[in-house]
Design a protein around this motif. Structure first.
Motif, short mmCIF file in Angstrom:
data_model
loop_
_atom_site.label_atom_id
_atom_site.label_comp_id
_atom_site.label_asym_id
_atom_site.label_seq_id
_atom_site.Cartn_x
_atom_site.Cartn_y
_atom_site.Cartn_z
N GLN A 28 0.77 -1.17 -0.04
CA GLN A 28 0.15 -0.07 -0.08
C GLN A 28 0.88 1.40 0.08
OE1 GLN A 28 -2.49 -0.91 3.56
NE2 GLN A 28 -4.21 -1.19 2.13
N ASN A 29 1.89 1.32 0.62
CA ASN A 29 3.07 2.18 0.65
C ASN A 29 3.93 2.32 -0.52
OD1 ASN A 29 1.91 3.39 3.01
ND2 ASN A 29 3.30 2.52 4.42
N PHE A 30 4.34 1.00 -0.86
CA PHE A 30 5.56 0.84 -1.81
C PHE A 30 5.02 0.22 -3.16
CE2 PHE A 30 7.81 1.19 2.16
CZ PHE A 30 9.15 1.94 1.62
N VAL A 31 5.50 0.73 -4.30
CA VAL A 31 5.29 0.29 -5.53
C VAL A 31 5.66 -1.31 -5.73
CG1 VAL A 31 5.38 0.51 -7.84
CG2 VAL A 31 5.39 2.56 -6.33
N LYS A 32 4.76 -2.04 -6.29
CA LYS A 32 5.12 -3.41 -6.57
C LYS A 32 5.46 -3.39 -8.04
CE LYS A 32 3.64 -8.23 -6.10
NZ LYS A 32 2.56 -8.99 -5.65
N PHE A 33 6.74 -3.73 -8.31
CA PHE A 33 7.39 -3.85 -9.60
C PHE A 33 7.33 -5.07 -10.18
CE2 PHE A 33 9.36 0.11 -7.94
CZ PHE A 33 9.19 1.11 -9.03
N ASP A 34 6.89 -5.56 -11.42
CA ASP A 34 6.97 -6.62 -11.92
C ASP A 34 7.47 -6.48 -13.45
OD1 ASP A 34 6.47 -9.37 -12.54
OD2 ASP A 34 4.34 -9.20 -13.20
N PRO A 83 10.46 -7.64 -10.31
CA PRO A 83 11.15 -6.85 -9.53
C PRO A 83 12.18 -6.35 -9.38
CG PRO A 83 10.54 -9.29 -8.81
CD PRO A 83 10.59 -9.20 -10.10
N VAL A 84 12.60 -5.13 -8.88
CA VAL A 84 13.71 -4.03 -9.11
C VAL A 84 14.28 -4.10 -7.69
CG1 VAL A 84 12.83 -2.91 -11.04
CG2 VAL A 84 12.43 -1.96 -8.68
N THR A 85 15.46 -3.64 -7.82
CA THR A 85 16.01 -3.38 -6.40
C THR A 85 16.02 -2.13 -5.59
OG1 THR A 85 18.03 -2.57 -7.48
CG2 THR A 85 17.98 -5.00 -6.97
N THR A 86 15.23 -1.11 -6.31
CA THR A 86 15.11 0.09 -5.98
C THR A 86 13.53 0.30 -5.07
OG1 THR A 86 16.51 0.97 -7.25
CG2 THR A 86 15.06 2.58 -6.37
N LEU A 143 15.38 5.29 1.07
CA LEU A 143 14.16 4.53 1.10
C LEU A 143 14.36 2.88 0.99
CD1 LEU A 143 11.11 6.13 -0.68
CD2 LEU A 143 11.14 5.58 2.04
N SER A 144 15.21 2.58 -0.19
CA SER A 144 15.62 1.26 -0.36
C SER A 144 16.13 0.59 0.86
CB SER A 144 16.34 1.11 -1.79
OG SER A 144 15.56 1.50 -2.83
N THR A 145 17.37 1.31 1.53
CA THR A 145 17.97 0.64 2.45
C THR A 145 17.00 0.56 3.82
OG1 THR A 145 20.08 2.02 1.74
CG2 THR A 145 20.07 1.39 3.98
N LEU A 146 16.31 1.84 4.25
CA LEU A 146 15.63 1.63 5.27
C LEU A 146 14.43 0.39 5.10
CD1 LEU A 146 14.81 5.29 5.81
CD2 LEU A 146 15.81 3.98 7.46
N ALA A 147 13.90 0.31 3.97
CA ALA A 147 12.86 -0.68 3.66
C ALA A 147 13.57 -2.22 4.05
CB ALA A 147 12.25 -0.60 2.29
N GLU A 148 14.81 -2.32 3.45
CA GLU A 148 15.41 -3.50 3.40
C GLU A 148 15.77 -3.76 4.82
OE1 GLU A 148 19.53 -5.79 1.52
OE2 GLU A 148 19.20 -3.58 1.29
N PHE A 149 16.35 -2.97 5.54
CA PHE A 149 16.41 -3.06 7.19
C PHE A 149 15.34 -3.49 7.88
CE2 PHE A 149 20.52 -0.43 7.17
CZ PHE A 149 21.49 -1.54 7.41
#
Length: 269
Positions: free
Chosen positions: A38-44, A46-49, A214-220
């Motif tokens: 709902q917050n993050f875009v779901k890519f198809d 998948p991407v790393t960002t 954002l990518s780093t925070l989401a990954e952690f």
């Protein structure tokens, strides 16, 4: 839960097991609210960002992240919920966050034994947040010229999350923090000027810092969720009872020492 230097324990009616359940449930729920599609875009494919849907979703993520990087709310008698310890003299900045309570979990685990995954991601995230990073060319018009700003990552995240969350009239402590940060970076700025630059400070942070991390925070955060899931799997397998039938049915066996309400919340997670 282990006694912790600098932490005060008030009388409680919750066992270490119940406290662990409360901590893991709270952290799991907060991460679920932050890191989802709902917050993050779901890519198809998948991407790393990682990318949020909009600026509104970015603001919500920042506000929820500030809650995670804060202490649990005290009760009217000044104790914390579930008899959790509160830190009076923190030894490190993340002692004032839920990462402190995850450190308590892996220091004295109650539900499982293998804490390696949870310990590693908790320590890695804590270290990243506590690290002072250099943010180049910060442009705040009231300061007349760009500034290379060295600041602890967690400090920047919390200040800007509070700017998003509160009206300027409730930001005096954050204004003082910005004033100290600028002073530490060689700029002495009056308090009234800090109030003037609050919107620009937050806008610059959103565009140039939060989006970048954002990518780093989401990954952690997602790694924390996975580490909790892996830690609980042995207990889940012992508690889960398959009944079969049509439609399929199952139930969970709670340990008697868990306590009814907390056990129900934990199993639901």
């Amino acid at each position: 839960m282990m006694a912790t230097r600098g932490a005060v324990r008030l009388p409680a009616h919750y066992s270490p097991l119940e406290q662990e359940i409360a901590i893991l449930c709270a952290v799991w729920a907060m991460i679920d609210d932050m890191v989802n599609y709902q917050n993050f875009v779901k890519f198809d494919p998948p991407v790393t960002t990682a990318m949020v849907h909009s600026s509104v979703h970015q603001r919500l993520f920042n506000i929820l992240l500030v809650d995670f990087l804060s202490k649990p709310e005290r009760q009217s008698n000044q104790s914390l919920p579930f008899g959790l310890p509160y830190v009076t003299h923190p030894r490190r900045p993340t002692d004032g966050t839920y990462l402190f309570y995850l450190r308590q979990v892996y220091a004295n685990p109650q539900l499982g034994r293998d804490m390696a995954g949870l310990q590693k991601v908790t320590n890695d995230f804590s270290h990243w947040l506590e690290t002072r990073a250099m943010v180049p060319d910060v442009w705040l018009p009231a300061l007349k010229k760009p500034l290379d700003l060295t600041i602890e990552r967690m400090t920047f995240i919390k200040i800007c999350g509070n700017i998003v969350k509160h009206n300027f009239s409730r930001l005096h402590s954050d204004v003082q923090k910005i004033q100290r940060v600028l002073r530490d970076n060689g700029r002495r700025v009056k308090e009234e000027t800090i109030y003037e630059i609050l919107p620009t400070f937050k806008e610059w942070y959103d565009d140039n810092v939060l989006n970048y991390h954002l990518s780093t925070l989401a990954e952690f955060l997602n790694n924390l969720r996975w580490a909790i899931w892996e830690y609980l799997q042995p207990h889940f397998r012992k508690s889960f009872v398959w009944e079969g039938g049509e439609p399929p049915r199952y139930h969970f066996k709670c340990r008697a020492s868990c306590g009814g309400t907390l056990c129900a919340v934990y199993i639901g997670t």
